[in-house]
Design an enzyme around this catalytic site. Sequence first.
Site, PDB file in Angstrom:
ATOM      1  N   PHE A 175      46.895  38.960  35.116  1.00  0.00           N
ATOM      2  CA  PHE A 175      45.805  38.547  36.283  1.00  0.00           C
ATOM      3  C   PHE A 175      44.546  39.744  35.228  1.00  0.00           C
ATOM      4  O   PHE A 175      44.866  40.658  34.994  1.00  0.00           O
ATOM      5  CB  PHE A 175      45.364  39.445  37.109  1.00  0.00           C
ATOM      6  CG  PHE A 175      44.562  38.569  38.194  1.00  0.00           C
ATOM      7  CD1 PHE A 175      43.797  36.986  38.174  1.00  0.00           C
ATOM      8  CD2 PHE A 175      43.747  40.166  38.670  1.00  0.00           C
ATOM      9  CE1 PHE A 175      42.867  36.803  39.109  1.00  0.00           C
ATOM     10  CE2 PHE A 175      42.559  39.250  39.509  1.00  0.00           C
ATOM     11  CZ  PHE A 175      41.999  38.014  38.895  1.00  0.00           C
ATOM     12  N   ILE A 178      40.119  38.559  33.847  1.00  0.00           N
ATOM     13  CA  ILE A 178      38.897  38.180  34.091  1.00  0.00           C
ATOM     14  C   ILE A 178      38.423  39.588  32.798  1.00  0.00           C
ATOM     15  O   ILE A 178      38.424  40.366  32.585  1.00  0.00           O
ATOM     16  CB  ILE A 178      37.594  39.034  34.831  1.00  0.00           C
ATOM     17  CG1 ILE A 178      39.080  38.592  36.413  1.00  0.00           C
ATOM     18  CG2 ILE A 178      36.786  37.699  35.328  1.00  0.00           C
ATOM     19  CD1 ILE A 178      39.118  36.683  37.014  1.00  0.00           C
ATOM     20  N   GLN A 195      33.264  40.115  34.337  1.00  0.00           N
ATOM     21  CA  GLN A 195      33.741  41.465  35.896  1.00  0.00           C
ATOM     22  C   GLN A 195      32.114  41.372  35.887  1.00  0.00           C
ATOM     23  O   GLN A 195      31.060  41.282  35.786  1.00  0.00           O
ATOM     24  CB  GLN A 195      34.309  41.790  34.968  1.00  0.00           C
ATOM     25  CG  GLN A 195      35.741  42.072  34.153  1.00  0.00           C
ATOM     26  CD  GLN A 195      36.231  42.991  33.527  1.00  0.00           C
ATOM     27  OE1 GLN A 195      35.592  44.217  33.667  1.00  0.00           O
ATOM     28  NE2 GLN A 195      37.249  42.629  32.968  1.00  0.00           N
ATOM     29  N   GLY A 196      32.316  41.849  37.135  1.00  0.00           N
ATOM     30  CA  GLY A 196      30.935  42.290  38.278  1.00  0.00           C
ATOM     31  C   GLY A 196      30.395  41.188  39.159  1.00  0.00           C
ATOM     32  O   GLY A 196      29.994  41.315  39.256  1.00  0.00           O
ATOM     33  N   LYS A 197      31.338  39.927  39.009  1.00  0.00           N
ATOM     34  CA  LYS A 197      30.749  38.967  39.743  1.00  0.00           C
ATOM     35  C   LYS A 197      31.758  38.533  40.380  1.00  0.00           C
ATOM     36  O   LYS A 197      31.303  37.434  41.149  1.00  0.00           O
ATOM     37  CB  LYS A 197      30.058  37.607  38.304  1.00  0.00           C
ATOM     38  CG  LYS A 197      30.083  38.433  37.404  1.00  0.00           C
ATOM     39  CD  LYS A 197      29.679  37.012  36.470  1.00  0.00           C
ATOM     40  CE  LYS A 197      28.664  37.535  34.749  1.00  0.00           C
ATOM     41  NZ  LYS A 197      27.892  37.740  34.990  1.00  0.00           N
ATOM     42  N   ASN A 255      45.765  52.853  37.436  1.00  0.00           N
ATOM     43  CA  ASN A 255      44.794  51.572  37.677  1.00  0.00           C
ATOM     44  C   ASN A 255      44.349  51.846  38.397  1.00  0.00           C
ATOM     45  O   ASN A 255      44.238  50.232  39.470  1.00  0.00           O
ATOM     46  CB  ASN A 255      45.911  50.383  36.473  1.00  0.00           C
ATOM     47  CG  ASN A 255      43.370  48.671  36.844  1.00  0.00           C
ATOM     48  OD1 ASN A 255      43.613  48.916  36.789  1.00  0.00           O
ATOM     49  ND2 ASN A 255      45.045  48.043  36.126  1.00  0.00           N
ATOM     50  N   ALA A 300      42.654  47.769  39.606  1.00  0.00           N
ATOM     51  CA  ALA A 300      43.405  47.068  40.211  1.00  0.00           C
ATOM     52  C   ALA A 300      44.473  47.561  41.596  1.00  0.00           C
ATOM     53  O   ALA A 300      44.480  46.078  42.215  1.00  0.00           O
ATOM     54  CB  ALA A 300      44.598  46.514  39.008  1.00  0.00           C
ATOM     55  N   LEU A 307      41.669  46.356  44.171  1.00  0.00           N
ATOM     56  CA  LEU A 307      41.535  44.615  44.963  1.00  0.00           C
ATOM     57  C   LEU A 307      42.358  44.022  45.689  1.00  0.00           C
ATOM     58  O   LEU A 307      42.719  43.610  46.371  1.00  0.00           O
ATOM     59  CB  LEU A 307      41.409  44.120  42.513  1.00  0.00           C
ATOM     60  CG  LEU A 307      41.654  42.498  42.522  1.00  0.00           C
ATOM     61  CD1 LEU A 307      40.238  42.055  43.495  1.00  0.00           C
ATOM     62  CD2 LEU A 307      41.908  42.452  41.820  1.00  0.00           C
ATOM     63  N   TYR A 308      44.504  44.573  44.706  1.00  0.00           N
ATOM     64  CA  TYR A 308      45.413  44.161  44.998  1.00  0.00           C
ATOM     65  C   TYR A 308      45.656  44.024  46.754  1.00  0.00           C
ATOM     66  O   TYR A 308      44.959  43.799  47.497  1.00  0.00           O
ATOM     67  CB  TYR A 308      46.830  44.640  44.524  1.00  0.00           C
ATOM     68  CG  TYR A 308      46.375  43.802  42.888  1.00  0.00           C
ATOM     69  CD1 TYR A 308      46.385  42.967  42.575  1.00  0.00           C
ATOM     70  CD2 TYR A 308      46.742  45.083  41.717  1.00  0.00           C
ATOM     71  CE1 TYR A 308      45.733  42.596  41.595  1.00  0.00           C
ATOM     72  CE2 TYR A 308      47.238  44.513  40.507  1.00  0.00           C
ATOM     73  CZ  TYR A 308      46.448  42.742  40.655  1.00  0.00           C
ATOM     74  OH  TYR A 308      46.316  42.527  39.093  1.00  0.00           O
TER      75      TYR A 308
END
Length: 147
Positions: free
Chosen positions: A77, A79, A84-86, A117, A120, A123-124
């Site tokens: 995965f 971007i 990024q950042g959007k 990381n 990540a 995010l997950y």
Amino acid sequence: MSTYIKEVNKENWREIAALEPAENQKEFIESIPFCLAESFIEALTTSLGLYAGDKPVGYAMVGFYFDEKKSIWFDRFMIDYHFQGKGYANQFIPLIEAYINEHYDVQIIRLSFVPGNDQAEQLYKKNGFVRTGENDPEGEIIMEKYL
């Protein structure tokens, strides 16, 4: 702007291959051309282009489906650094889950990330994945989500 997923094929592979992570993220993911080659040659995974309007903004790979475990890997995965950042990452994870549900009979989605990381992992976690306490053969930390 609408976001959607399109399987990578002979018409769009070049625009997806041109996507790149930010410089400080390159150690965390294989190059997209490598991922595409792996996906096309091994045929155990599906490469997905992630689009916002008519622009490719990211890449994902799903596969290594296990019928007996009703599980699949959300294996890659990314971007592109220009996008990024959007908020795209959080928009695409549910779309990828919907793609998986539409194409596979699964109860568990598994993924892994490189130790260190933290972005990540956060995010997950935000999207419902939890650590399993396991590491894959390369030492990556495994997370999963029950559907």
